[in-house]
Motif scaffolding. Structure first.
Motif, PDB file in Angstrom:
ATOM      1  N   MET A  63       0.682  -1.271   0.055  1.00  0.00           N
ATOM      2  CA  MET A  63      -0.086   0.123   0.143  1.00  0.00           C
ATOM      3  C   MET A  63       0.775   1.295  -0.104  1.00  0.00           C
ATOM      4  O   MET A  63       0.626   2.240  -0.763  1.00  0.00           O
ATOM      5  N   GLU A  64       2.122   1.269   0.721  1.00  0.00           N
ATOM      6  CA  GLU A  64       3.033   2.501   0.723  1.00  0.00           C
ATOM      7  C   GLU A  64       3.380   2.533  -0.405  1.00  0.00           C
ATOM      8  O   GLU A  64       3.692   3.576  -1.039  1.00  0.00           O
ATOM      9  N   THR A  65       3.964   1.429  -1.230  1.00  0.00           N
ATOM     10  CA  THR A  65       4.518   1.351  -2.473  1.00  0.00           C
ATOM     11  C   THR A  65       3.660   2.256  -3.471  1.00  0.00           C
ATOM     12  O   THR A  65       3.684   3.131  -4.234  1.00  0.00           O
ATOM     13  N   ARG A  66       2.247   1.993  -3.301  1.00  0.00           N
ATOM     14  CA  ARG A  66       1.167   2.434  -4.330  1.00  0.00           C
ATOM     15  C   ARG A  66       1.134   3.971  -3.908  1.00  0.00           C
ATOM     16  O   ARG A  66       1.172   4.858  -5.027  1.00  0.00           O
ATOM     17  N   SER A  67       1.017   4.532  -2.833  1.00  0.00           N
ATOM     18  CA  SER A  67       1.108   5.747  -2.468  1.00  0.00           C
ATOM     19  C   SER A  67       2.340   6.502  -2.860  1.00  0.00           C
ATOM     20  O   SER A  67       1.991   7.690  -3.649  1.00  0.00           O
ATOM     21  N   HIS A  68       3.357   5.988  -2.922  1.00  0.00           N
ATOM     22  CA  HIS A  68       4.849   6.601  -3.528  1.00  0.00           C
ATOM     23  C   HIS A  68       4.489   6.732  -5.091  1.00  0.00           C
ATOM     24  O   HIS A  68       4.842   7.659  -5.441  1.00  0.00           O
ATOM     25  N   LEU A  69       3.926   5.674  -5.567  1.00  0.00           N
ATOM     26  CA  LEU A  69       3.760   5.755  -7.196  1.00  0.00           C
ATOM     27  C   LEU A  69       2.935   6.974  -7.348  1.00  0.00           C
ATOM     28  O   LEU A  69       3.415   7.643  -8.539  1.00  0.00           O
ATOM     29  N   ILE A  70       1.885   7.145  -6.823  1.00  0.00           N
ATOM     30  CA  ILE A  70       1.077   8.159  -7.120  1.00  0.00           C
ATOM     31  C   ILE A  70       1.689   9.433  -6.781  1.00  0.00           C
ATOM     32  O   ILE A  70       1.521  10.456  -7.793  1.00  0.00           O
ATOM     33  N   ASP A  71       2.330   9.600  -5.796  1.00  0.00           N
ATOM     34  CA  ASP A  71       3.192  10.895  -5.432  1.00  0.00           C
ATOM     35  C   ASP A  71       4.210  10.919  -6.699  1.00  0.00           C
ATOM     36  O   ASP A  71       4.362  12.215  -6.960  1.00  0.00           O
ATOM     37  N   GLY A  72       4.839  10.018  -7.200  1.00  0.00           N
ATOM     38  CA  GLY A  72       5.967   9.967  -8.041  1.00  0.00           C
ATOM     39  C   GLY A  72       5.425  10.734  -9.382  1.00  0.00           C
ATOM     40  O   GLY A  72       5.887  11.478 -10.043  1.00  0.00           O
ATOM     41  N   ARG A  73       4.133  10.036  -9.738  1.00  0.00           N
ATOM     42  CA  ARG A  73       3.496  10.428 -10.993  1.00  0.00           C
ATOM     43  C   ARG A  73       2.952  11.942 -10.914  1.00  0.00           C
ATOM     44  O   ARG A  73       3.412  12.698 -11.717  1.00  0.00           O
ATOM     45  N   ASP A  74       2.656  12.651  -9.397  1.00  0.00           N
ATOM     46  CA  ASP A  74       2.239  13.974  -9.377  1.00  0.00           C
ATOM     47  C   ASP A  74       3.513  14.495  -9.614  1.00  0.00           C
ATOM     48  O   ASP A  74       3.296  16.011  -9.804  1.00  0.00           O
ATOM     49  N   ARG A  75       4.693  14.357  -9.242  1.00  0.00           N
ATOM     50  CA  ARG A  75       5.869  15.172  -9.179  1.00  0.00           C
ATOM     51  C   ARG A  75       6.572  15.078 -10.662  1.00  0.00           C
ATOM     52  O   ARG A  75       7.457  15.590 -10.855  1.00  0.00           O
ATOM     53  N   GLY A  76       5.830  14.324 -11.503  1.00  0.00           N
ATOM     54  CA  GLY A  76       6.421  14.095 -12.828  1.00  0.00           C
ATOM     55  C   GLY A  76       7.840  13.135 -12.935  1.00  0.00           C
ATOM     56  O   GLY A  76       8.129  13.324 -13.952  1.00  0.00           O
ATOM     57  N   TYR A  77       7.850  12.319 -11.982  1.00  0.00           N
ATOM     58  CA  TYR A  77       8.849  11.256 -11.962  1.00  0.00           C
ATOM     59  C   TYR A  77       8.494  10.312 -13.079  1.00  0.00           C
ATOM     60  O   TYR A  77       9.569   9.503 -13.557  1.00  0.00           O
ATOM     61  N   LEU A  78       7.255   9.703 -13.242  1.00  0.00           N
ATOM     62  CA  LEU A  78       6.863   8.479 -14.005  1.00  0.00           C
ATOM     63  C   LEU A  78       5.579   9.092 -14.740  1.00  0.00           C
ATOM     64  O   LEU A  78       4.961   9.770 -14.253  1.00  0.00           O
ATOM     65  N   GLU A  79       5.690   8.531 -16.124  1.00  0.00           N
ATOM     66  CA  GLU A  79       4.326   8.672 -16.861  1.00  0.00           C
ATOM     67  C   GLU A  79       3.185   7.842 -16.200  1.00  0.00           C
ATOM     68  O   GLU A  79       3.455   7.011 -15.429  1.00  0.00           O
ATOM     69  N   THR A  80       1.944   8.603 -16.442  1.00  0.00           N
ATOM     70  CA  THR A  80       0.678   8.117 -16.135  1.00  0.00           C
ATOM     71  C   THR A  80       0.330   6.511 -16.452  1.00  0.00           C
ATOM     72  O   THR A  80       0.275   5.607 -15.698  1.00  0.00           O
ATOM     73  N   GLU A  81       0.922   6.306 -17.447  1.00  0.00           N
ATOM     74  CA  GLU A  81       1.058   4.574 -18.057  1.00  0.00           C
ATOM     75  C   GLU A  81       1.862   3.756 -17.381  1.00  0.00           C
ATOM     76  O   GLU A  81       1.518   2.714 -16.758  1.00  0.00           O
ATOM     77  N   LEU A  82       2.935   4.293 -16.645  1.00  0.00           N
ATOM     78  CA  LEU A  82       4.132   3.319 -15.903  1.00  0.00           C
ATOM     79  C   LEU A  82       3.375   3.396 -14.858  1.00  0.00           C
ATOM     80  O   LEU A  82       3.449   2.358 -14.031  1.00  0.00           O
ATOM     81  N   CYS A  83       2.970   4.637 -13.917  1.00  0.00           N
ATOM     82  CA  CYS A  83       2.491   4.480 -12.815  1.00  0.00           C
ATOM     83  C   CYS A  83       1.120   3.626 -12.723  1.00  0.00           C
ATOM     84  O   CYS A  83       1.225   2.736 -11.760  1.00  0.00           O
ATOM     85  N   SER A  84       0.171   3.438 -13.606  1.00  0.00           N
ATOM     86  CA  SER A  84      -0.867   2.453 -13.972  1.00  0.00           C
ATOM     87  C   SER A  84      -0.330   1.116 -13.974  1.00  0.00           C
ATOM     88  O   SER A  84      -0.784   0.298 -12.939  1.00  0.00           O
ATOM     89  N   ARG A  85       0.595   0.661 -14.499  1.00  0.00           N
ATOM     90  CA  ARG A  85       1.093  -0.361 -14.815  1.00  0.00           C
ATOM     91  C   ARG A  85       1.822  -1.155 -13.310  1.00  0.00           C
ATOM     92  O   ARG A  85       1.482  -2.130 -13.038  1.00  0.00           O
ATOM     93  N   LEU A  86       2.540  -0.191 -12.885  1.00  0.00           N
ATOM     94  CA  LEU A  86       3.169  -0.697 -11.435  1.00  0.00           C
ATOM     95  C   LEU A  86       2.119  -0.431 -10.493  1.00  0.00           C
ATOM     96  O   LEU A  86       2.150  -1.502  -9.461  1.00  0.00           O
ATOM     97  N   SER A  87       1.015   0.239 -10.514  1.00  0.00           N
ATOM     98  CA  SER A  87       0.176   0.128  -9.342  1.00  0.00           C
ATOM     99  C   SER A  87      -0.729  -0.935  -9.526  1.00  0.00           C
ATOM    100  O   SER A  87      -1.246  -1.721  -8.702  1.00  0.00           O
ATOM    101  N   ASN A  88      -1.105  -1.342 -10.791  1.00  0.00           N
ATOM    102  CA  ASN A  88      -1.884  -2.520 -11.252  1.00  0.00           C
ATOM    103  C   ASN A  88      -0.827  -3.780 -10.482  1.00  0.00           C
ATOM    104  O   ASN A  88      -1.595  -4.844  -9.910  1.00  0.00           O
ATOM    105  N   LEU A  89       0.302  -3.894 -10.571  1.00  0.00           N
ATOM    106  CA  LEU A  89       1.196  -4.942 -10.299  1.00  0.00           C
ATOM    107  C   LEU A  89       1.210  -4.862  -9.123  1.00  0.00           C
ATOM    108  O   LEU A  89       1.180  -6.011  -8.072  1.00  0.00           O
ATOM    109  N   ALA A  90       1.152  -3.820  -8.045  1.00  0.00           N
ATOM    110  CA  ALA A  90       0.912  -3.839  -6.749  1.00  0.00           C
ATOM    111  C   ALA A  90      -0.448  -4.315  -6.414  1.00  0.00           C
ATOM    112  O   ALA A  90      -0.291  -4.936  -5.195  1.00  0.00           O
ATOM    113  N   ARG A  91      -1.411  -3.828  -6.874  1.00  0.00           N
ATOM    114  CA  ARG A  91      -2.737  -4.583  -6.613  1.00  0.00           C
ATOM    115  C   ARG A  91      -2.791  -5.819  -6.533  1.00  0.00           C
ATOM    116  O   ARG A  91      -3.362  -6.562  -5.821  1.00  0.00           O
ATOM    117  N   ALA A  92      -2.039  -6.575  -7.702  1.00  0.00           N
ATOM    118  CA  ALA A  92      -2.001  -8.013  -7.802  1.00  0.00           C
ATOM    119  C   ALA A  92      -1.204  -8.482  -6.838  1.00  0.00           C
ATOM    120  O   ALA A  92      -1.837  -9.766  -6.175  1.00  0.00           O
TER     121      ALA A  92
END
Length: 125
Positions: A76-105
């Motif tokens: 859950m913490e990793t998912r939150s950091h991914l969202i934060d990284g997307r908001d900061r412009g560190y990763l594209e929305t598509e990559l954030c979504s893919r990694l978030s889906n992996l975290a959810r799985a």
């Protein structure tokens, strides 16, 4: 399928894949220069597979359940950091979504292990 090692667990495999991908995306680009962010997401993503491995090694179901619970929190913490990284412009929305889906799985499979160990612990009482 017989599970003989923690690496046989789908929860561990998914969380390990997530960790590897997080390490890759933080190795270059703007995330690599934000040391605090990088260190936090690396620690959270590395914690999940480690806690799953530790849970697998526990003899008592209640102890195992506790480490699966820690792994869930790290995912859950990793998912939150991914969202934060997307908001900061560190990763594209598509990559954030893919990694978030992996975290959810990984979270879904880890939750199943956690619940199974909780049931096993309740029966042992």
């Amino acid at each position: 399928m017989v599970v003989c090692d923690f690496q046989d667990l789908l929860a561990w495999q998914l969380s390990y894949e997530l960790k590897c991908e997080v390490f890759a995306f933080t190795a270059t680009g703007p995330a690599s220069k934000d040391f605090k962010y990088r260190d936090q997401i690396l620690a959270a993503s590395a914690s999940a597979p480690s806690n799953i491995a530790e849970a697998f090694g526990r003899i008592h179901p209640r102890d195992a359940a506790r480490f699966y619970e820690f792994a869930r929190g790290s995912l859950m913490e990793t998912r939150s950091h991914l969202i934060d990284g997307r908001d900061r412009g560190y990763l594209e929305t598509e990559l954030c979504s893919r990694l978030s889906n992996l975290a959810r799985a990984a979270l879904k499979t880890t939750t199943a292990l956690w619940r199974a160990k909780q049931r096993q612990a309740a029966k042992a009482r």
